[in-house]
Design a protein around this motif. Sequence first.
Motif, PDB file in Angstrom:
ATOM      1  N   GLU A 179       0.847  -1.195   0.000  1.00 18.48           N
ATOM      2  CA  GLU A 179       0.000   0.000   0.000  1.00 18.48           C
ATOM      3  C   GLU A 179       0.881   1.244   0.000  1.00 18.48           C
ATOM      4  O   GLU A 179       1.990   1.220   0.537  1.00 18.48           O
ATOM      5  CB  GLU A 179      -0.893   0.038   1.244  1.00 18.48           C
ATOM      6  CG  GLU A 179      -1.921  -1.063   1.341  1.00 18.48           C
ATOM      7  CD  GLU A 179      -2.818  -0.925   2.559  1.00 18.48           C
ATOM      8  OE1 GLU A 179      -3.924  -1.496   2.544  1.00 18.48           O
ATOM      9  OE2 GLU A 179      -2.412  -0.238   3.545  1.00 18.48           O
ATOM     10  N   ILE A 180       0.358   2.313  -0.599  1.00 18.16           N
ATOM     11  CA  ILE A 180       1.060   3.591  -0.609  1.00 18.16           C
ATOM     12  C   ILE A 180       0.105   4.676  -0.126  1.00 18.16           C
ATOM     13  O   ILE A 180      -1.000   4.821  -0.666  1.00 18.16           O
ATOM     14  CB  ILE A 180       1.560   3.959  -2.020  1.00 18.16           C
ATOM     15  CG1 ILE A 180       2.404   2.841  -2.615  1.00 18.16           C
ATOM     16  CG2 ILE A 180       2.365   5.253  -1.976  1.00 18.16           C
ATOM     17  CD1 ILE A 180       2.794   3.096  -4.068  1.00 18.16           C
ATOM     18  N   ASP A 181       0.515   5.430   0.886  1.00 19.71           N
ATOM     19  CA  ASP A 181      -0.245   6.577   1.359  1.00 19.71           C
ATOM     20  C   ASP A 181       0.232   7.822   0.627  1.00 19.71           C
ATOM     21  O   ASP A 181       1.444   8.082   0.563  1.00 19.71           O
ATOM     22  CB  ASP A 181      -0.061   6.780   2.861  1.00 19.71           C
ATOM     23  CG  ASP A 181      -0.522   5.586   3.676  1.00 19.71           C
ATOM     24  OD1 ASP A 181      -1.451   4.901   3.233  1.00 19.71           O
ATOM     25  OD2 ASP A 181       0.057   5.349   4.758  1.00 19.71           O
ATOM     26  N   VAL A 182      -0.706   8.592   0.075  1.00 19.01           N
ATOM     27  CA  VAL A 182      -0.338   9.774  -0.697  1.00 19.01           C
ATOM     28  C   VAL A 182      -1.194  10.964  -0.291  1.00 19.01           C
ATOM     29  O   VAL A 182      -2.265  10.817   0.305  1.00 19.01           O
ATOM     30  CB  VAL A 182      -0.492   9.531  -2.215  1.00 19.01           C
ATOM     31  CG1 VAL A 182       0.382   8.387  -2.686  1.00 19.01           C
ATOM     32  CG2 VAL A 182      -1.959   9.298  -2.590  1.00 19.01           C
ATOM     33  N   HIS A 193      -3.851   0.708  -2.951  1.00 15.05           N
ATOM     34  CA  HIS A 193      -3.531  -0.654  -2.545  1.00 15.05           C
ATOM     35  C   HIS A 193      -3.603  -1.583  -3.742  1.00 15.05           C
ATOM     36  O   HIS A 193      -3.747  -1.148  -4.887  1.00 15.05           O
ATOM     37  CB  HIS A 193      -4.432  -1.104  -1.385  1.00 15.05           C
ATOM     38  CG  HIS A 193      -5.893  -0.950  -1.634  1.00 15.05           C
ATOM     39  ND1 HIS A 193      -6.647  -1.898  -2.278  1.00 15.05           N
ATOM     40  CD2 HIS A 193      -6.752   0.070  -1.321  1.00 15.05           C
ATOM     41  CE1 HIS A 193      -7.893  -1.495  -2.342  1.00 15.05           C
ATOM     42  NE2 HIS A 193      -7.990  -0.291  -1.777  1.00 15.05           N
ATOM     43  N   ARG A 194      -3.514  -2.890  -3.487  1.00 11.03           N
ATOM     44  CA  ARG A 194      -3.349  -3.853  -4.568  1.00 11.03           C
ATOM     45  C   ARG A 194      -4.623  -4.106  -5.366  1.00 11.03           C
ATOM     46  O   ARG A 194      -4.574  -4.736  -6.429  1.00 11.03           O
ATOM     47  CB  ARG A 194      -2.805  -5.183  -4.022  1.00 11.03           C
ATOM     48  CG  ARG A 194      -1.468  -5.069  -3.302  1.00 11.03           C
ATOM     49  CD  ARG A 194      -0.366  -4.568  -4.196  1.00 11.03           C
ATOM     50  NE  ARG A 194       0.065  -5.530  -5.174  1.00 11.03           N
ATOM     51  CZ  ARG A 194       1.050  -6.392  -5.000  1.00 11.03           C
ATOM     52  NH1 ARG A 194       1.725  -6.415  -3.865  1.00 11.03           N
ATOM     53  NH2 ARG A 194       1.396  -7.229  -5.952  1.00 11.03           N
ATOM     54  N   THR A 195      -5.755  -3.627  -4.882  1.00  6.98           N
ATOM     55  CA  THR A 195      -7.012  -3.813  -5.627  1.00  6.98           C
ATOM     56  C   THR A 195      -7.827  -2.536  -5.719  1.00  6.98           C
ATOM     57  O   THR A 195      -9.024  -2.597  -6.011  1.00  6.98           O
ATOM     58  CB  THR A 195      -7.872  -4.912  -4.972  1.00  6.98           C
ATOM     59  OG1 THR A 195      -8.135  -4.564  -3.606  1.00  6.98           O
ATOM     60  CG2 THR A 195      -7.193  -6.263  -5.040  1.00  6.98           C
ATOM     61  N   GLY A 196      -7.189  -1.386  -5.469  1.00  9.61           N
ATOM     62  CA  GLY A 196      -7.967  -0.166  -5.594  1.00  9.61           C
ATOM     63  C   GLY A 196      -7.393   1.019  -4.832  1.00  9.61           C
ATOM     64  O   GLY A 196      -6.181   1.136  -4.632  1.00  9.61           O
ATOM     65  N   VAL A 271       3.564   9.790   1.243  1.00 12.19           N
ATOM     66  CA  VAL A 271       3.825  10.121   2.645  1.00 12.19           C
ATOM     67  C   VAL A 271       3.944   8.884   3.529  1.00 12.19           C
ATOM     68  O   VAL A 271       4.149   8.998   4.745  1.00 12.19           O
ATOM     69  CB  VAL A 271       2.739  11.059   3.203  1.00 12.19           C
ATOM     70  CG1 VAL A 271       2.799  12.419   2.520  1.00 12.19           C
ATOM     71  CG2 VAL A 271       1.348  10.444   3.064  1.00 12.19           C
ATOM     72  N   GLY A 272       3.814   7.693   2.953  1.00  4.37           N
ATOM     73  CA  GLY A 272       3.958   6.474   3.735  1.00  4.37           C
ATOM     74  C   GLY A 272       3.734   5.272   2.843  1.00  4.37           C
ATOM     75  O   GLY A 272       3.206   5.377   1.731  1.00  4.37           O
ATOM     76  N   ALA A 273       4.149   4.102   3.333  1.00  5.97           N
ATOM     77  CA  ALA A 273       3.969   2.888   2.528  1.00  5.97           C
ATOM     78  C   ALA A 273       4.041   1.657   3.413  1.00  5.97           C
ATOM     79  O   ALA A 273       4.694   1.653   4.458  1.00  5.97           O
ATOM     80  CB  ALA A 273       5.031   2.812   1.425  1.00  5.97           C
ATOM     81  N   ARG A 274       3.321   0.622   2.987  1.00  3.98           N
ATOM     82  CA  ARG A 274       3.491  -0.719   3.532  1.00  3.98           C
ATOM     83  C   ARG A 274       4.173  -1.541   2.448  1.00  3.98           C
ATOM     84  O   ARG A 274       3.628  -1.727   1.354  1.00  3.98           O
ATOM     85  CB  ARG A 274       2.137  -1.359   3.881  1.00  3.98           C
ATOM     86  CG  ARG A 274       1.771  -1.317   5.340  1.00  3.98           C
ATOM     87  CD  ARG A 274       1.416   0.071   5.797  1.00  3.98           C
ATOM     88  NE  ARG A 274       0.287   0.598   5.050  1.00  3.98           N
ATOM     89  CZ  ARG A 274       0.055   1.894   4.865  1.00  3.98           C
ATOM     90  NH1 ARG A 274       0.889   2.808   5.340  1.00  3.98           N
ATOM     91  NH2 ARG A 274      -1.003   2.311   4.192  1.00  3.98           N
ATOM     92  N   MET A 275       5.369  -2.024   2.783  1.00  5.29           N
ATOM     93  CA  MET A 275       6.178  -2.775   1.826  1.00  5.29           C
ATOM     94  C   MET A 275       6.223  -4.245   2.251  1.00  5.29           C
ATOM     95  O   MET A 275       6.173  -4.568   3.437  1.00  5.29           O
ATOM     96  CB  MET A 275       7.598  -2.208   1.768  1.00  5.29           C
ATOM     97  CG  MET A 275       7.672  -0.694   1.602  1.00  5.29           C
ATOM     98  SD  MET A 275       6.933  -0.091   0.056  1.00  5.29           S
ATOM     99  CE  MET A 275       8.112  -0.717  -1.139  1.00  5.29           C
TER     100      MET A 275
END
Length: 1008
Positions: A179-182, A193-196, A271-275
């Motif tokens: 996921e990527i926070d923007v 995220h991976r589906t939207g 501004v953030g991410a789940r890797m």
Amino acid sequence: MSHVQTPPGRAATERVDGALLGRLRELGVDADASSRRLAEYAYDASNYRVSPVAVVFPRNVDEVVATVRACRETGTPLTARGGGTSMAGNAIGPGVVLDFSRHLNRIRGVDEAAGTVDVDPGVVLADLTRRVEEVTDGRATFAPDPSSKTRATVGGSIGNDACGNHSVRYGRTSDHVQEIDVVTVDGARLTAHRTGLRATDPDDRVSIARAAELTTSLRRLAQDNLATFRLELGRIQRQVSGYHLEHLLPEREFDVARALVGSEGTCAVVVGARMTLVPKPATALLVCLGYDDIVDAARDVTTILEFSPAAVEGTDEAIVETMRFRRGPDSVLGLPAGHAWLFVDLDGDDAAAVAAEADRLLVRLATDGRLVEGRAVPDLGHRASLWRVREDGAGLSSRLAGGGESWPGWEDSAVSPNRLADYLGDLRLLLAEHGLTGVMYGHFGAGCLHIRITYDLRTEQGRTVFRAFTRAAARLVVRHGGSLSGEHGDGRARSELLPLMYSADLLAAFQHYRRLWDPVGILNLGSMTEPDAFDAHLALEGVPARDWRTSFDLRAVGAGSEPTEATASAPDPWVHAVQGCIGVGRCRADTGGVMCPSYRATRDEKDSTRGRARVLQDMVRGARTTGDGWRSPEVREALDLCLSCKACATDCPAGVDMATYKAEFFDHYYRRRLRPASHFSLGWLPRWLVLTGRVAPLVNAVLATPLGKLAAVAGGLTTKRRLPRFAPADAWCREVAAAGVSPAGAHGDRDAGAVLFIDTFTRGFRPEVAGAAARVLAGAGEPVTCAADACCGLTWISTGQLDTARKRLAKAAAALDDGTNRPIVVVEPSCAAALHTDLPELVPTEQARRVAARVRSFATHVAERAATGWTPAPGRPVPERVVLQTHCHEYSAFGAGPQRAALTAAGVQQIHDATGCCGVAGNFGFEAQHHEISMQVAENALAPALRESGPGAVVLTDGFSCARQIEQLDSTRSGRHLAQILDPGAPVHAGAATPISDDPTNGNEDTP
């Protein structure tokens, strides 16, 4: 795709700038618009220079939202930035630059069960990998590992879809994004995220509405372009050019997160991410393969891929030669014969099975007939040295050992691995056609080529060649079914060329995609759609001709001593020198090597070698940010916290020597100006020592009273650091005589095996070390001559008083040039470095070069003798544990290995390296305004090493300044010179040294 409009005039720009800065202040955002800061952030690691109007270091997401809002309201462009290592110009822009690396750099949590890690965008990749492996006890790791991983950030890797050395196994950053926070230009906070796409805060109605609107529009874009996306995108592993819109296709489950990766900050601000994490193999083995030619190496890649390697990296001999030229012959270990090499990483759960697979690979390649020599490299030290060659390739190839310079611009094209050899062959023909040479290296296993090319970007004729070659190269890689970019993104370097790779329909889809996210068009202007020309804003263009007279001989040289043809047409030597920084940013790394100690202490770009170099580059441009040239207060401020440690001269892959540049600038800046008091108290120290030596007891007694503090204040010195005790003038003579060596001068005995040079610091403060050094050399079975009638001029060099320094060095050369090749062994490493390095640059004569070539530090000489079979301190008990603090100048001039080699030869079992500058660095730590930063620098490595070593360990500090810092950090210990540890005539010392005496004479009146 069209170019952006011509920017408004200066008056209009200043009105916009003023409105922006006022709005930022209203919103509580601290923006730095100082001229020095704008110079630092006008560059990244590319060929380009674009000056921003302000730099913001956001402390939280709210400040990011406020900054975006201010930029939108004022129509100001906005560029997000991490480590600033972009080679395509993706991290510079004409408006506000948001630097996330300084504050938004937290690792918020590692979830091993879920296989994810939650991070801020400014987290450095190497820090992330280290933290994940610590938390999981080595069971998992974070995979993307570009060569810049010690300073590149997660946000930048998301922006460029960075890959790395192990991309053969692990792919690109987009393969590891959950996921990527923007933040969007309208202030919405969204999570892709991976589906939207969703609102980051489920209660934020504005963001919920924006997420729904954008989701609908993105689905429609994908539906309208199904065939185009399927046919043109995702064709090869390293197809990084353009937007990755194939991830929006139904069969990819509408993966908005992966579609955003590689958008280069043109759509939203991360501004953030789940890797995601990957399992870490239990064992790995490097196999190094040597070839006659880089194309031969590429032809074996498809065979190597059959063995499921984790990495297949390539490099050529120009880079290896430069590494050895800059860092010594021992800097590259374990390399097989050849002129080009592949580094192949094999891994698995069983070491024996991996080793057997390596053997099978070597047999197979030998049978194929292109391999010259191959070998497995199990030694971890050799392996580290080889990987460093590869990882420093971008910098090493910019200023080669053989002379000349090369630049990015076409540095990361990619093809399918089975097309790589043919593509390289055709590319070399194209280079020759345009009169260019390319230094090649890269991710051969993924078909991605890095190359530095000998463009002449300073002249119109050279830029014409650059334009013609780049367009031809773009057409060539497309003919080979490849991508303009395989890792670094399009940026300013390749965006204009995208029409050569993609159809008009796809380009229109790209533009529509960008406008869905950023309808007002303020994010990262000049890249991707509506690009600037790839030859606009070149940093080397428009530098005015000027005679920058210097005291140092800064003419570019290759492996020999004379300027090379390749650099004969280069600009003024001062300009050429300061333009050596190409922005790779190794000075921002906090591990490996010594540079840059001030940056490691402050974490501020202005205190990095790169930051200072960029200010100097603006100075020679005559830019308004630093327009006063040698008299510029902005440049003076930028150089203030440089410790003159000279570590960058070795650690910087491009060979930037900021200590020399600082000395040269100070020399000009302070002419006909009042100098700081410390330039007289410390800069003239050798003169004062002549006087204090005659009345040392009296001087020491006075310094022990309150008058000592008054004297320190008057001299511009800190009162928080105890001043050293002065030795009587003849103390060193008595010490050397007691060792059986006559202080008769360098010419006294031409049959002697070595000349022992007793420097000013040793004579004035540590005469006992002179005696110890004489006994050690005499114990080596070689006759010794003593020399002490010269000065290296170091204190005048470091304070920029170069006329005096040159006179001192010229006298030293005359005194030491005795017509022999005997090594000149210098007790104090900083003096050894000055005679070895600064002497031939300030006194460019044959005599000076002869003397410089003979100079050794004491540790280097002992290590060289030990390598011939001599055992240091035979029969003498040596400490079990030693904390090794290598003086920065010794590290720069003679390498990091001699002291360790000498200790090992003497039988020391436990050596703990306190790798890093001690923080004193000659004058620096004694100056009142620098004491605090000096102590912060000590916390980088030395202070923790002392705390961890315990009282039983001896601390080896050949440098006088390092010894003073030891005493400052721990009053119960004092640093010992290598000569004292090896001294056959001294009493055996246990771990802790005797505390410094309060006796005003400090024990200097009598020979110990």
